[in-house]
Design an enzyme around this catalytic site. Sequence first.
Site, mmCIF file in Angstrom:
data_model
loop_
_atom_site.group_PDB
_atom_site.id
_atom_site.type_symbol
_atom_site.label_atom_id
_atom_site.label_comp_id
_atom_site.label_asym_id
_atom_site.label_seq_id
_atom_site.Cartn_x
_atom_site.Cartn_y
_atom_site.Cartn_z
ATOM 1 N N HIS A 297 1.468 -13.520 7.503
ATOM 2 C CA HIS A 297 0.687 -13.652 8.735
ATOM 3 C C HIS A 297 1.464 -14.484 9.730
ATOM 4 O O HIS A 297 2.157 -15.420 9.352
ATOM 5 C CB HIS A 297 -0.661 -14.332 8.441
ATOM 6 C CG HIS A 297 -1.665 -14.124 9.518
ATOM 7 N ND1 HIS A 297 -1.728 -14.927 10.637
ATOM 8 C CD2 HIS A 297 -2.629 -13.175 9.661
ATOM 9 C CE1 HIS A 297 -2.693 -14.479 11.416
ATOM 10 N NE2 HIS A 297 -3.250 -13.432 10.860
ATOM 11 N N ASP B 128 -6.449 -8.337 5.054
ATOM 12 C CA ASP B 128 -6.399 -6.917 4.725
ATOM 13 C C ASP B 128 -6.142 -6.648 3.250
ATOM 14 O O ASP B 128 -6.246 -5.506 2.801
ATOM 15 C CB ASP B 128 -5.309 -6.222 5.568
ATOM 16 C CG ASP B 128 -5.664 -6.225 7.040
ATOM 17 O OD1 ASP B 128 -6.826 -5.924 7.363
ATOM 18 O OD2 ASP B 128 -4.790 -6.541 7.875
HETATM 19 N N1 CMC Z 1 6.515 -8.342 2.844
HETATM 20 C C1 CMC Z 1 7.805 -8.741 2.735
HETATM 21 N N2 CMC Z 1 8.393 -9.609 3.571
HETATM 22 C C2 CMC Z 1 7.644 -10.105 4.571
HETATM 23 C C3 CMC Z 1 6.295 -9.743 4.742
HETATM 24 C C4 CMC Z 1 5.732 -8.822 3.830
HETATM 25 N N3 CMC Z 1 4.458 -8.429 3.953
HETATM 26 N N4 CMC Z 1 5.798 -10.379 5.824
HETATM 27 C C5 CMC Z 1 6.800 -11.119 6.329
HETATM 28 N N5 CMC Z 1 7.921 -10.972 5.546
HETATM 29 C C6 CMC Z 1 9.191 -11.673 5.715
HETATM 30 C C7 CMC Z 1 10.002 -11.090 6.860
HETATM 31 O O1 CMC Z 1 10.860 -10.066 6.398
HETATM 32 C C8 CMC Z 1 10.767 -12.296 7.336
HETATM 33 O O2 CMC Z 1 11.808 -12.551 6.422
HETATM 34 P P1 CMC Z 1 13.225 -13.181 6.956
HETATM 35 O O3 CMC Z 1 12.872 -14.530 7.484
HETATM 36 O O4 CMC Z 1 14.083 -13.193 5.746
HETATM 37 O O5 CMC Z 1 13.722 -12.236 8.016
HETATM 38 C C9 CMC Z 1 9.758 -13.428 7.166
HETATM 39 O O6 CMC Z 1 8.891 -13.007 6.098
HETATM 40 C C10 CMC Z 1 8.906 -13.704 8.409
HETATM 41 O O7 CMC Z 1 8.323 -12.480 8.797
HETATM 42 P P2 CMC Z 1 8.130 -12.009 10.295
HETATM 43 O O8 CMC Z 1 8.159 -10.520 10.340
HETATM 44 O O9 CMC Z 1 9.070 -12.757 11.179
HETATM 45 O O10 CMC Z 1 6.666 -12.538 10.568
HETATM 46 P P3 CMC Z 1 5.756 -12.120 11.760
HETATM 47 O O11 CMC Z 1 4.933 -13.302 12.058
HETATM 48 O O12 CMC Z 1 6.534 -11.532 12.886
HETATM 49 O O13 CMC Z 1 4.856 -10.938 11.176
HETATM 50 C C11 CMC Z 1 3.179 -9.821 9.935
HETATM 51 C C12 CMC Z 1 3.592 -11.117 10.622
HETATM 52 C C13 CMC Z 1 1.723 -9.913 9.552
HETATM 53 C C14 CMC Z 1 3.345 -8.640 10.905
HETATM 54 C C15 CMC Z 1 4.067 -9.622 8.692
HETATM 55 O O14 CMC Z 1 3.848 -10.667 7.763
HETATM 56 C C16 CMC Z 1 3.820 -8.268 8.026
HETATM 57 O O15 CMC Z 1 4.443 -7.280 8.413
HETATM 58 N N6 CMC Z 1 2.916 -8.192 6.999
HETATM 59 C C17 CMC Z 1 2.548 -6.940 6.414
HETATM 60 C C18 CMC Z 1 1.530 -6.203 7.307
HETATM 61 C C19 CMC Z 1 0.174 -6.870 7.249
HETATM 62 O O16 CMC Z 1 -0.332 -7.214 6.176
HETATM 63 N N7 CMC Z 1 -0.468 -7.003 8.412
HETATM 64 C C20 CMC Z 1 -1.812 -7.592 8.535
HETATM 65 C C21 CMC Z 1 -1.777 -8.945 9.176
HETATM 66 S S1 CMC Z 1 -3.293 -9.889 9.019
HETATM 67 C C22 CMC Z 1 -4.547 -9.058 9.837
HETATM 68 C C23 CMC Z 1 -4.216 -8.500 11.164
HETATM 69 O O17 CMC Z 1 -3.589 -9.134 12.029
HETATM 70 O O18 CMC Z 1 -4.602 -7.368 11.390
#
Ligand code: CMC
Length: 428
Positions: free
Chosen positions: A306, A363
């Site tokens: 998140h 989720d």
């Molecule tokens: N699986 C594997 N790696 C992950 C995941 C995941 N679900 N989420 C984040 N990471 C890693 C990402 O690759 C990055 O690694 P590094 O620092 O080595 O490059 C690090 O963690 C930080 O991730 P980010 O993409 O910079 O984080 P963000 O804040 O931009 O994205 C997020 C947040 C929710 C989009 C992301 O965690 C994600 O894609 N999660 C899976 C989709 C998901 O469950 N979404 C629902 C979110 S909660 C409810 C809502 O908002 O609807």
Amino acid sequence: MSEKAVLTFRDKKIELPVLVGTDGEVAIDITKLRDQTGMITFDPGLGNTGACSSSITYIDGDKGILRYRGIPIEQFTNHPNFVEVAWLLIFGRLPKRDELKAFSEQLTENELLHEGLKHQFQHLPVDAPPMAILSATLSNLACYHQGFLALEDTEALTAAAARLISKVRTIAAFSYRRSRGWPIIYPDPKMRYCANFLHMMFSIPFQQYIVTPEVEDALNLIFILHADHEQNCSTSTVRTVGSAKANLFASCAAGVSALWGPLHGGANVEVIQMLERIHAGGLSPESCIEAAKDKANPFRLSGFGHRVYKNYDPRAKILHECCDRVFSSLNRQDPLLDIARKLEELALQDSYFIDRKLYPNVDFYSGILLRAMGLPTNMFTVCFAIGRLPGWIAQWKEQHDDPSTRITRPRQVYTGNDAIDYVPMEQR
Ligand code: CMC
């Protein structure tokens, strides 16, 4: 004297005002930065940008705290119904008995769709995605409720909010019925909010669906837990559209479109598809975790991670407990729940997830619950939207009521061509 931040760049020092939030969170006010220096800030994804001040929802992502109008989310698990929470979010305090009664009656009065709007469903492909239908139909409400395009006072806002919050259920259920080729079931004015939605989804002519209290309570809880989450992607979209003085229907329709994305509300669908794949033997929990860690693989562990929570999402914790309660009261088991628990156990012991502070989000368990209620996968994000609608309305209202609101219009760092000449077709 109030505190200032000092920015030093080249031989210049600029003083910037500082804002402090209720819980001591500090924001450097850069609204005059460009005027004073010609410089802008750069923050793709806006992870470090406060785009507004708001008194609706508070999150402490490090501690895993979520509060609606100051009330911790955990206190909503037993007491109120979703309509009460909607009122709280929109109007800023808990409603008195007569206020809640009046609002509930307004919802009942507005639960039907205009026949013209209803006919639109018949012209859509049977397999049309319900999120596309929802976004389009919310937008089309503007055609049938033109008296609510400009909301001059609280009475008009309340009337528009009641229309949206009530009709969203009817639209959602009608889109499901359309996808099954089933006749439409009209709302029942005697039923409570969630029970009425389940009735429109699952009753058939001359055979009313029996709503069990466990299922009604679980749906009520799901809607409450999704009701607002400060400046997430869809809410920021609603605010951005609203900042142009676009009407509430158009703004909320845009919110639905943003929510549809798999990184946002669409993640509840991705989670179930991932769990189903594991259950079908196409993937093991261990290989799923390895794939999520592999930077060469675009796969992510859906329902994990998140932008704000660097701790367990409190909503996921409540939903996990709710799964246990619902499955035991219905005397049911779901292998997908066992797989989800296994994935969570593996992830929470793995240094990749520990180092990045990746925990289950809302989720991760919501889809398992919705599935247990008989909702098909393509309705999961629609249920998220029904829950989130009061939050969008509250945020739109807060912005609309704020005289200092300006149109949202970010800047950019341009990296394209410098000025070049147009080349006529025959010379290219
Ligand atoms: N699986 C594997 N790696 C992950 C995941 C995941 N679900 N989420 C984040 N990471 C890693 C990402 O690759 C990055 O690694 P590094 O620092 O080595 O490059 C690090 O963690 C930080 O991730 P980010 O993409 O910079 O984080 P963000 O804040 O931009 O994205 C997020 C947040 C929710 C989009 C992301 O965690 C994600 O894609 N999660 C899976 C989709 C998901 O469950 N979404 C629902 C979110 S909660 C409810 C809502 O908002 O609807």
